[in-house]
Design a protein around this motif. Sequence first.
Motif: not given
Length: 551
Positions: A395-396, A500-503, A531-533, A538-540
């Motif tokens: 998204p950046t 998506a990202s697994t944290v 999901a979507g991150v 910008k998102q986290f």
Amino acid sequence: MPKTTHKVVVIGHKNPDTDSICSAIAYAELKNKTSNLVYEACRAGELNQETAFVLDKFDVRPPRMVTDINPKVRDVDYREVPGFSGNTSLRRAWQVMRDQKIDTLPIVDSDRELLGLITVKDIATANMDIFDRTVLAKSHTTYHNILETLDGTMLVGNENAVVDRGRILLGAANPETMESLMEPGDIVLLSNRYESQLCAIEMHASLIIVCQGAKVGKTIVKLADENDVAIMSVPMDTYAAAKLISQCAPISYYMTTKDIKKFTLVTPVDDVTRVMAKVRHRYFPILDEDGKYCGMLSRRNIINLRKPRVILVDHNEAMQAVEGYDKAEILEIIDHHRIGSIETSGPVYFRNQPVGCTATIVSQMYDEQNVEITPKTAGILLAAILSDTLVFRSPTCTPQDKKAAERLAKTAGVDVESFSEEMFEAGEKLDGKTTEEVFLQDFKVFMCGDIRFGVAQGNYMTDSNLRAAQALLTPYLPEALQKQSLEDLYVLLTDVPEEASTVLCAGHHAADMLTAAFGVKPEKDGTTVLAGVVSRKKQFIPKIMGAYQEL
């Protein structure tokens, strides 16, 4: 060596990613083409596999690693005083000190190994010791030193010979008195009296110094040669010669050899200052990277120190900056992140744009300066944009990033899709990597109030590699938390195709912060799937910062 031009360091953040490295290289190149200063791209950590692949593909040399830009001795305009042989006479050493306005000289061997120091105080002490008549023998003074100091001419003997015995005597008015005073091997200062010269030869003097430029007869020369007695002729009178002769002794005899305070080119200036505050010496020797003597350092040199000059790219957070940045003069900051915590002592050129990659900004600056981007530079700038924007999925990513990437790809002569697949595949491989290397390949530290937390990220094109990284990193988190002195730690394992990202997380507040920020609860295995991150920037970070601020 002292610098006529001090390089400006262009450097990215710690644990550098591809954008940090490639933007530093490209921006240093641009500055070197448009400025009179000299710029050097550097890196604040090890290259990750993705960046190493990119530099190798475009045949670009990796920048020099600099983990600390605190001023070092090499940054100081120290004095390039040459090293002197231990055979140099006291008189010659004093003349050099007078002419160069320095009170300390280094003594070195033929290989530039530091042997000792001689100071004005040492020379003054030597000159006051006027009653030591055997000083030339004890110090093994060369005839060459005597000739040089007394401006003499060798009439009989070898000027490379060494005084190894005898006392210094001022010739008496008559031979009878000389016979009672002299011993074999003595050095005798005489006038032009034939009888005295003959007596000195008969008494087996080692050296006769004839003063006032007096001529020496052929008979005396012949007898001296036959009896192995050296003769010199000097222009000064016996009084002046007697005053100067002790100054013929080599400086090695008087030099200081113990407890010498010395520094290397990489000694921090702060350490130098602490030593200088405790020691009364004015000058200190410097050794190079091979341990060889290379110059002298004084308090005045430290006072006149020019701060290292630096340009920061792809970051403006104090926690992410190279060590010692706060002791340097920051000239510029080129970045695309949020405004962070770096403070400067004066105004700087600060360019911060809301685009997906610093490399996009750098490519714009090439256009603004009407400088052509070479294929190699275009290639590494393209790689940085593709990496930071996850091939335009993040998204950046902005239209400016896409436009820059398309143009750079054309200049570099590569296909965006095939090249990005190659690059990400090279970067996500775990073969041969330690757990710490995988963790640090893209790791940043942030502050929110008094809370210090870290966020690492890895981007993966295949689910198998992502799961392998998860299995590797999960047990390492407690150790990483302690090593990095953090309260909380997050690791984003980003599935690029799935967006998506697994944290993974560890620490006092980490799990609660994730829930508060994203409204999701951890899975049974302790991980959180967002999901979507895909963007840390910008998102986290904005959401996790908001959660900490609420805390």
